[in-house]
Design a protein around this motif. Structure first.
Motif, PDB file in Angstrom:
ATOM      1  N   PRO A 102       0.809  -1.229   0.000  1.00 27.24           N
ATOM      2  CA  PRO A 102       0.000   0.000   0.000  1.00 27.24           C
ATOM      3  C   PRO A 102       0.840   1.276   0.000  1.00 27.24           C
ATOM      4  O   PRO A 102       0.442   2.283  -0.573  1.00 27.24           O
ATOM      5  N   LEU A 103       2.032   1.204   0.618  1.00 24.79           N
ATOM      6  CA  LEU A 103       2.918   2.374   0.626  1.00 24.79           C
ATOM      7  C   LEU A 103       3.360   2.716  -0.803  1.00 24.79           C
ATOM      8  O   LEU A 103       3.300   3.874  -1.225  1.00 24.79           O
ATOM      9  N   LYS A 127       0.470   9.408  -5.982  1.00 23.99           N
ATOM     10  CA  LYS A 127       0.711  10.834  -5.714  1.00 23.99           C
ATOM     11  C   LYS A 127       1.981  11.347  -6.379  1.00 23.99           C
ATOM     12  O   LYS A 127       2.397  12.477  -6.120  1.00 23.99           O
ATOM     13  N   ASN A 128       2.640  10.492  -7.184  1.00 24.28           N
ATOM     14  CA  ASN A 128       3.919  10.850  -7.828  1.00 24.28           C
ATOM     15  C   ASN A 128       4.986  11.235  -6.814  1.00 24.28           C
ATOM     16  O   ASN A 128       5.842  12.077  -7.088  1.00 24.28           O
ATOM     17  N   ASN A 159       1.438   2.850 -14.635  1.00 21.77           N
ATOM     18  CA  ASN A 159       2.019   3.689 -15.682  1.00 21.77           C
ATOM     19  C   ASN A 159       2.840   4.855 -15.126  1.00 21.77           C
ATOM     20  O   ASN A 159       2.683   6.010 -15.553  1.00 21.77           O
ATOM     21  N   LYS A 160       3.671   4.544 -14.153  1.00 24.57           N
ATOM     22  CA  LYS A 160       4.502   5.574 -13.500  1.00 24.57           C
ATOM     23  C   LYS A 160       5.974   5.270 -13.759  1.00 24.57           C
ATOM     24  O   LYS A 160       6.363   4.120 -13.941  1.00 24.57           O
ATOM     25  N   PRO A 161       6.830   6.301 -13.728  1.00 25.68           N
ATOM     26  CA  PRO A 161       8.246   6.091 -14.068  1.00 25.68           C
ATOM     27  C   PRO A 161       9.062   5.439 -12.944  1.00 25.68           C
ATOM     28  O   PRO A 161       8.794   5.666 -11.763  1.00 25.68           O
ATOM     29  N   GLN A 162      10.063   4.657 -13.357  1.00 22.44           N
ATOM     30  CA  GLN A 162      10.998   4.019 -12.413  1.00 22.44           C
ATOM     31  C   GLN A 162      11.742   5.070 -11.597  1.00 22.44           C
ATOM     32  O   GLN A 162      12.256   4.775 -10.520  1.00 22.44           O
ATOM     33  N   TRP A 214      -8.351  -1.569  -5.833  1.00 21.64           N
ATOM     34  CA  TRP A 214      -9.019  -1.299  -4.557  1.00 21.64           C
ATOM     35  C   TRP A 214      -8.464  -0.016  -3.920  1.00 21.64           C
ATOM     36  O   TRP A 214      -9.213   0.835  -3.453  1.00 21.64           O
ATOM     37  N   TYR A 215      -7.132   0.138  -3.955  1.00 18.36           N
ATOM     38  CA  TYR A 215      -6.546   1.347  -3.345  1.00 18.36           C
ATOM     39  C   TYR A 215      -6.897   2.595  -4.135  1.00 18.36           C
ATOM     40  O   TYR A 215      -7.085   3.666  -3.552  1.00 18.36           O
ATOM     41  N   LEU A 216      -7.020   2.451  -5.458  1.00 18.67           N
ATOM     42  CA  LEU A 216      -7.402   3.616  -6.264  1.00 18.67           C
ATOM     43  C   LEU A 216      -8.826   4.046  -5.898  1.00 18.67           C
ATOM     44  O   LEU A 216      -9.132   5.238  -5.823  1.00 18.67           O
TER      45      LEU A 216
END
Ligand code: NAD
Length: 319
Positions: free
Chosen positions: A197-198, A205-206, A266-269, A314-316
């Motif tokens: 979840p973290l 939140k980027n 879809n977030k950057p490494q 679920w978290y979204l």
């Protein structure tokens, strides 16, 4: 058959999933949930159960002997399942004391109450962390129920102590007990301090995602519903006095978990930020759950890909 079940720590991650699971599956069972409502609890986890006449919540501390005595005096429990715990390793490193009070004294208070009020079954929800860790490069090595207890953190030491107490009440007083030692759980309702979840929360939140050490530490991840079905099997069919390991044979490194979640969102490494390792950080946990598979005909059902996608969703929806 009707049964009255006490679940402790039912407002936390696994306990709340278990209460919903049991009320759905056994519509004639009553469930009483005792929870102290620490920072890790969330009564919203139980919205689905709230209106059920077979469900009752009582706020209280398992380490409070008088409170526990009062509850046991009023309710005749057939089964007691102890989920209540301080459960975050990092907190146990910065301030171990409350871990000893809840996880050890709390267990002893419950065991004494079960003995006094002749409860038919006490089940202790323990963890694979009591075994300590394994080397990263020997994939053949797994912990079984006879492996040595060798905890690394104050958290796992307190859980190991509780397990030993539970075993001693079986040996000394013939208290009908069982213990399950499960690997790392994921799924809905987990508090944001824990790895999955973290990562999801920070990624949405980027924000930078802190990753301990080199990120290569390996955990066996099991969906919380599979943990619930294992406990269900053990409390109904498990042999008194026995320990059952519960795992999913699903070893994944922390860095792989982060990458899977980032890809799914879809977030950057580039969000990954390596931070100083946790002191005494366990390298690898891997457990052999063939005993529960053979003796109780249980196996984990969830495949990780499906489970993690559902969990992210679920978290979204429930941030
Ligand atoms: P959690 O921290 O989400 O929930 C613990 C719950 O216990 C909280 O609702 C809290 O308020 C309650 N609690 C704490 N102290 C209490 C006290 N003194 N009296 C009454 N209630 C109290 O923990 P979780 O992840 O749901 O873990 C539940 C159990 O499963 C723990 O015993 C843990 O050791 C064990 N376990 C967890 C995992 C995992 O991956 N999360 C894996 C194996 C075993």
């Amino acid at each position: 058959m009707k049964k009255n079940i006490l679940v402790t720590g039912g407002a936390g991650f696994i306990g709340s999933n278990f209460i919903i699971y049991i009320l759905k599956k056994y519509q004639q069972y009553k469930v009483v949930n005792i929870d102290k409502l620490t920072y890790a609890a969330n009564l919203k986890n139980l919205d689905e159960a709230k209106a059920n006449p077979n469900y009752k919540f009582i706020k209280g501390d398992i380490a409070d002997e008088n409170f526990i005595k009062d509850v046991f005096e009023k309710e005749k429990f057939d089964i007691v399942i102890n989920f209540a715990a301080e459960s975050h390793v990092d907190n146990s490193i910065s301030d171990p004391r409350i871990f000893m009070i809840t996880n050890i004294i709390g267990t002893q208070v419950l065991l004494d109450a079960c003995k006094k009020y002749k409860v038919g079954r006490f089940h202790q929800v323990s963890t694979d962390e009591v075994y300590g860790d394994l080397e990263l490069d020997n994939k053949e090595l797994l912990f079984n129920e006879n492996s040595n207890i060798n905890p690394s953190s104050p958290y796992s030491a307190s859980k190991a102590s509780a397990d030993l107490l539970v075993k001693s009440y079986y040996r000394t007083y013939n208290l009908p007990v069982t213990i399950s030692r499960c690997s790392n759980n994921y799924g809905p309702h987990q508090f944001k301090e824990k790895l999955i979840p973290l990562i999801i929360d920070k990624a949405i939140k980027n924000n930078k995602i802190p990753l301990y050490g080199n990120g290569l530490n390996v955990r066996d991840w099991i969906h919380v519903y599979d943990h619930c079905s294992a406990i269900d099997k053990i409390i109904h069919n498990g042999k008194i006095g026995e320990i059952y390991n519960v795992g999913a044979r699903n070893e994944i490194s922390n860095i792989d978990i982060v990458e899977i979640i980032l890809k799914e969102l879809n977030k950057p490494q580039a969000l990954i930020e390596y931070v100083k390792d946790r002191p005494g950080h366990d390298l690898r946990y891997a457990i052999d759950s063939s005993k529960i598979e053979k003796e109780l005909n249980w196996k984990s059902e969830y495949d990780f890909k499906t489970g993690i996608v559902e969990t992210i969703k679920w978290y979204l929806e429930n941030n």
